[in-house]
Design a protein around this motif. Structure first.
Motif, PDB file in Angstrom:
ATOM      1  N   THR A 101      -1.302  -5.508  -5.429  1.00  0.00           N
ATOM      2  CA  THR A 101      -1.193  -4.101  -5.831  1.00  0.00           C
ATOM      3  C   THR A 101       0.128  -3.873  -6.552  1.00  0.00           C
ATOM      4  N   LEU A 102       1.197  -4.403  -5.962  1.00  0.00           N
ATOM      5  CA  LEU A 102       2.494  -4.245  -6.612  1.00  0.00           C
ATOM      6  C   LEU A 102       2.491  -4.963  -7.961  1.00  0.00           C
TER       7      LEU A 102
ATOM      8  N   ILE B 179      -9.137  -2.642  -3.478  1.00  0.00           N
ATOM      9  CA  ILE B 179      -8.700  -2.862  -2.093  1.00  0.00           C
ATOM     10  C   ILE B 179      -9.729  -3.700  -1.326  1.00  0.00           C
TER      11      ILE B 179
ATOM     12  N   VAL C 216      -3.245  -7.089   0.624  1.00  0.00           N
ATOM     13  CA  VAL C 216      -3.485  -6.132  -0.451  1.00  0.00           C
ATOM     14  C   VAL C 216      -2.180  -5.804  -1.186  1.00  0.00           C
ATOM     15  N   ALA C 217      -1.060  -5.922  -0.454  1.00  0.00           N
ATOM     16  CA  ALA C 217       0.212  -5.452  -1.011  1.00  0.00           C
ATOM     17  C   ALA C 217       0.695  -6.211  -2.261  1.00  0.00           C
TER      18      ALA C 217
ATOM     19  N   ILE D  21      -0.088  -5.437  -9.968  1.00  0.00           N
ATOM     20  CA  ILE D  21      -0.846  -4.630 -10.932  1.00  0.00           C
ATOM     21  C   ILE D  21      -0.027  -3.413 -11.363  1.00  0.00           C
ATOM     22  N   VAL D  22       0.699  -2.833 -10.408  1.00  0.00           N
ATOM     23  CA  VAL D  22       1.524  -1.672 -10.743  1.00  0.00           C
ATOM     24  C   VAL D  22       2.567  -2.062 -11.798  1.00  0.00           C
TER      25      VAL D  22
ATOM     26  N   MET E 268      -2.985  -6.816   4.965  1.00  0.00           N
ATOM     27  CA  MET E 268      -1.629  -6.998   4.442  1.00  0.00           C
ATOM     28  C   MET E 268      -1.648  -7.614   3.037  1.00  0.00           C
TER      29      MET E 268
ATOM     30  N   MET F 237       0.792  -2.794 -15.160  1.00  0.00           N
ATOM     31  CA  MET F 237       0.370  -1.535 -15.767  1.00  0.00           C
ATOM     32  C   MET F 237       1.548  -0.792 -16.360  1.00  0.00           C
ATOM     33  N   GLY F 238       2.605  -0.702 -15.566  1.00  0.00           N
ATOM     34  CA  GLY F 238       3.788   0.030 -16.024  1.00  0.00           C
ATOM     35  C   GLY F 238       4.310  -0.556 -17.324  1.00  0.00           C
TER      36      GLY F 238
END
Lengths: 719, 719
Positions: free
Chosen positions: B408-409, B631, B404-405, B411-412, B402, B415-416
């Motif tokens: 990840t969000l 991950i 990981v979420a 980094i997203v 869990m 990055m965006g």
């Protein structure tokens, strides 16, 4: 419209023959001796528990499918299928979706019914010897195998024959996938809830043997085998089977847009996966027949020989069908090579399919090295158990990680070769080939839980020790067979979702042809990288939710078992019957409740990604889920398998046997491995399949938003 | 050639100031009171053990680095760097490689030496109170932080100043990465071998308390903290720091090929990451100074305040430097926007860097939720331990999945936004920004093992209970600080390797500009998909090899500990000294031996992929390793952290405390988590960094084979 309609009749014929054989075998099972009174009683509990679970599950499913049907209807009403030569009304898609889910639900239910029926009867037949016991259990599994394939192939045939558009079968596949999601994940949670709880209290705290009737979770454990390992597995392979066919059909049909071939030849290529599958189905039927006629000195060998035979027959029958097809009239043989000559193209795709089935066997055998207890890894796990729980976990987990290598290399080789044969269509053909003998695969896979249950019923029905020993022998044959069939599931799962990804992007390219949208998935673009990152995240959350569900439900059941033992001491003394139904109820309610998040996740996540970030990000998202799903599926399944077999290895008397620290540690490993290998691991495949199909089903919606760029339009941030 | 040479002098100045402060602090540590005789003795064991390990490690490294230097020399002799305006001799690259590895080795060795020195002195200072103890330990860590940054930044400055070509720094970075691979993986194996063995025999079998001097593995455990958590961590962040700088420099310099800016402006953009890093280094120095002057009522808060302050100062100083740079002469401000105006471009990249540092903090804090023992996940793991070993493992693993979420969000989002600011250069700037305050990060990270060791020495030196309690308080402050710094490592690791991937592909594009090679990484192409599949496989094998190494070495050490206890019963009675050296030797030899496969894997794998399948497949291979590495890094680190803290939570007296089933299960979880979080998890980052740099270093070789298509030329299979 179909130039070679005779080939489609062949498909129908294979489905009908398969169905007839299935009902003949079903009759053989139903007329077998049901055994003594106690066995009938236990069998009754299992049947009622399994039926109760499936009934409740289907009720929940009805709501879910109904809701989705409305959404599908709305989407296809707003964004109708109206490209050149294609005009499909919205309600046709809805109907296809409902037919797909109904066909899968029906096949799963009927197959499970026969499987449950075969349980007690196998135990009873075991009192008469190996051959009769093997026959009942194998026939029970074969019914599932044949019903799944005939329902799937028959359904696809019907829709394709009536409507003539491959895209309509997408709805059928999506319907089947929805069922698989519930059946596989729900059944997986159910079966492991009972298994883990039964082990934790019964085995560890009270030292009861496996399947002891005094254990209140014993029947729930048996029910779990049926709803998870039989019904769930059947629905899962139904799903993969149809998805591999539709992926290949859509890609085949896409040649009609290249202008290289006329529409009639595109139809031939689109229907070729059905012909391949029909060849596989005929091969499976013969394989099943031969297994049933073989001498049963070694049941494991019999099962594997049947698989090899089916594979060989498939290659032969497939060649025959391809020959007939390529020599019939209407085939475009004007040029040469795959871009100009349909005959060449079919032969290349036949080659990919034949190579696929061989690769499936090789992948299975190499992967099996990591879970076979006569090989180093499993024995090393058993040995490390002597140093305690932690080293058992670490060693098993590490071998799980290592086990990723052979199938990955296998898939790389299959992909490389099949792509060389005919590009993405070749890859799709390889996946269709791997799944063509799914009838045999499902039959062998369903055999396992049937004999496992038979053993339980023999124990609970008070049969002789040598009967139980015979059941054990049959059980270990199931594991031997699984070694080979596993490779097909792993390989086919990866290739099928790749084929779905390719067909998704092909379809997108077609719908966006008039825009300046480029459909490649360049990893260096920000939307693609964001899609990949989100894609690799989802299977992690999904696995966690499923393992949590088992974990949580098992804790509830553990408390219930302890309560029964404390409040009714007579249970342990054998003077009072345990309350089986309470445990079944806990597993049923818990697993259905736990399905809410995963099922929503699988449908909502791709829609959110597609709407927000657009088609490219969604394609990358799918690719991300495929990559991590492949790794996690292998890691979880194989680590779990190794732990399971390490425990059995110690229980067979090695390293001091039961009662040692090594055994206690091995039981811990087995318990950790249970939800890894039977809940999360296999359900990831279903998840990815559902997400891929959701993406394809709702593609028209995403294309409608800023020409496929999504609301946020990340792709256009930088020129 | 450099228009704004003053900005480069600023970089040198920051490195010099940092070095001076480091030596001032080093002196403070070295003049502190070393404590009683027993402590000096234990400290001597630790120092000798750590030195012996590092000496042997560096000997092995010398061979590895020497061999690689020859290969690098040959490759750059055959494929020299001779593009427009660039002419670098082969021996310059070799020299740069050797300087990079030497600088990293020197910084790691010196930092560890001071860290080891601070161990016993912190324990001794703890007898005088919180503030003196905090100061010694914090200064000990700060020396490592400042030496790492000044050696890294100074080395990059020197090479860039003398040779003036960003590409030369690639060699420096590759050298640093090679050291990190050995230091991080080798140190990680060492430290966990000792930790796991000490726990398995000492804690579980003989119920000895943590750090008990009767445990023969106790000193090896302490040595491990120094070589793994201090030297290894320092080398790892040295590596990431330099890699993030070189990634950004190469991408910045690539604008010179677009023709949008002249060479002088390209140089300004290329050197901008150095200016950003200098701003971060000044901010770190001030942050460290402020922490050392703060009231130490809550040492955890002091450390975190220092990090926040450094981040805020970095944003301020960075703005000042950017302002000075954008207003100095020579800057191209002829147009507007990032494609025409260098001033705008620098401001946008400054924005990405500032956003990066803020994101690092946010990622850390959200991820920390999963490992903080005052939050639900860790407590749930502790509670599930009451049901035994298996549920502890399952619950912890699920929370690891869990966890990981949030990152990840995170980094997203980073990055965006950074991509929106300035494309791939923006992403690289965000990674440079995240790592700019690496001085503070390393200081806080090194503080942890120093106080951990101090606690051990206090125990072994027979200091009072309240001194040990004070050490415990200091120790828990280390965990609080880690919560924030962890986010930087995670985020920066992901973004840095992405920046390296982008610069690899940019460089490839440049080298292949005259061919018909297209450098996008289209997931739908077979070579890209095969690259991705092979990429996701490697970190699995790598993790497995590292966990196996710990597992195997720990089993050897367990046997040695048991042998000592059996042959010398006096050890347990406290009348005879345990043979510490034997355990240290087992860990040393075992970990260096275990490094052979992973180190070869990390260099050979990308070369094989590049040679066989070509540049695109290699790019995809790197992307695959990034995805799965991200991950796995999170899963392994956070699951391990949760298990660790769940054990501590129970040991604090919750749920029945020590001696319960819950505690035994929690110890199992902690032991499983040890190699997850301290060996495999963090080493994956180093692996990916080495592989990315290997790809860039040998790019000219791959480009030379069939114009970058590789020997097998998969990409040209299908038109």
């Amino acid at each position: 419209m179909f130039v070679n309609v005779w080939s489609l009749w062949l498909v129908l014929l294979s489905a009908i023959v398969s169905l007839v054989v299935a009902f003949l075998l079903k009759k053989k099972v139903s007329t077998a001796d049901p055994g003594n009174e106690e066995m009938v009683k236990v069998q009754g509990y299992i049947r009622d528990g399994a039926n109760a679970f499936v009934r409740r599950q289907y009720k929940t499913l009805a709501i879910f499918v109904g809701g989705l049907a409305i959404v599908v209807g709305i989407i296809y009403y707003i964004y109708p299928i109206e490209t050149e030569g294609t005009n499909v009304k919205w309600w046709v898609m809805v109907l296809s979706f409902i037919v797909g889910s109904s066909a899968s639900a029906w096949a799963g239910w009927l197959g499970m019914k026969v499987g449950v029926d075969a349980n007690a009867k196998t135990a009873q037949a075991a009192t008469k010897g190996l051959t009769p016991a093997f026959d009942v259990s194998f026939f029970g599994g074969a019914v599932m195998g044949l019903i799944v394939t005939s329902a799937a192939l028959g359904g696809v045939w019907l829709l394709y024959y009536i409507i003539g558009e491959p895209i309509v079968i997408l709805g059928f596949s999506f319907g089947a996938s929805t069922i698989a999601l519930f059946a596989k994940a729900g059944g997986g949670i159910f079966t492991k809830t009972a298994d883990v709880a039964a082990d934790l209290v019964g085995k560890i705290e009270y030292s009861l043997p496996e399947d002891d009737p005094r254990n209140p979770a014993a029947v729930a454990d048996n029910v779990g085998d049926n709803v998870g390992d039989i019904a769930g597995m059947g629905a899962d392979l139904f799903d993969s089977y149809v998805a591999s066919i539709i992926g290949a059909m859509l890609l085949g049909y896409s040649v009609s847009y290249t202008g290289l071939f006329d529409l009639a030849n595109a139809d031939i290529l689109a229907s070729f996966p059905l012909v391949i599958s029909a060849a596989g189905l005929f091969a499976s039927i013969v394989g099943i027949y031969v297994i049933s006629k073989m001498k049963k000195t070694s049941p494991g060998k019999a099962l594997n020989s049947g698989t090899y035979l089916a594979a060989a027959l498939f290659i032969g029958i497939g060649a025959l069908f391809t020959f007939l097809l390529t020599t019939s009239s209407g085939i475009d043989t004007s040029g040469s090579g795959r871009f100009e000559n349909m005959s060449d193209k079919l032969w290349l795709n036949y080659g990919a399919a034949a190579f696929g089935v061989i690769a499936g066997i090789i992948i299975g055998l190499t992967t099996d090295y990591y879970t076979d207890d006569s090989k180093h890894p499993t024995q090393a796990v058993a040995e490390s158990s002597q140093q305690g729980h932690a080293l058992n976990i670490l060693t098993g987990f590490s071998y799980g990680l290592m086990s990723v290598a052979p199938p990955t290399l296998g898939i790389v080789v299959v992909m490389g070769i099949s792509y060389a044969l005919d590009g993405v269509i070749g890859v799709a053909s390889a996946s269709t080939g791997m799944l063509a003998i799914v009838g045999t695969i499902v039959a062998n896979d369903a055999y396992g839980p049937i004999v496992d249950n038979a053993r339980g019923i023999a124990e609970q029905g008070g049969l002789e020790e040598d009967v139980i020993a015979l059941c054990d022998k049959l059980d270990s044959a199931g594991n031997t067979a699984k070694a080979v069939t596993k490779g097909f599931s792993i390989g086919a799962a990866a290739l099928t979702v790749l084929a779905l990804l390719y067909s998704f992007m092909e379809e997108a390219k077609l719908l966006l042809v008039d825009t300046d949208f480029v459909t490649g998935l360049d990893v260096l673009s920000v939307d693609v990288m964001i899609g990949l990152l989100l894609g690799v995240m989802i299977p992690c959350i999904y696995s966690a939710v499923l393992i949590f569900a088992v974990d949580k439900n098992a804790q509830v059941m553990v408390k219930e078992i302890r309560r029964q033992f404390e409040e009714h001491p007579g249970i342990l003394e054998g003077t009072e019957a345990a309350d089986f139904e309470k445990c079944i109820d806990i597993a049923t309610v818990g697993s259905l409740k736990a399905l809410v998040v995963p099922s929503l996740l699988s449908v909502v996540a791709p829609i959110v990604v597609g709407v927000l970030f657009g088609v490219r990000a969604l394609g990358a998202f799918l690719a991300g889920t495929i990559l991590i799903g492949f790794i996690f599926g292998l890691l979880l399944s194989n680590a779990g398998g190794t732990w399971d077999n390490a425990k059995k290895y110690i229980e067979d008397g090695n390293l001091g046997g039961k009662g040692t620290l090594a055994h206690a540690a091995a039981v811990t490993g087995d318990t950790v491995g249970d939800p890894f290998k039977d809940t999360a691991g296999p359900a990831i495949n279903t998840l990815i399949c559902v997400m891929s199909l959701t993406a394809s089903m709702f593609l028209r919606l995403f294309v409608g938003i800023n020409s496929g760029e999504g609301l946020i339009q990340l792709g256009t941030l930088i020129a």
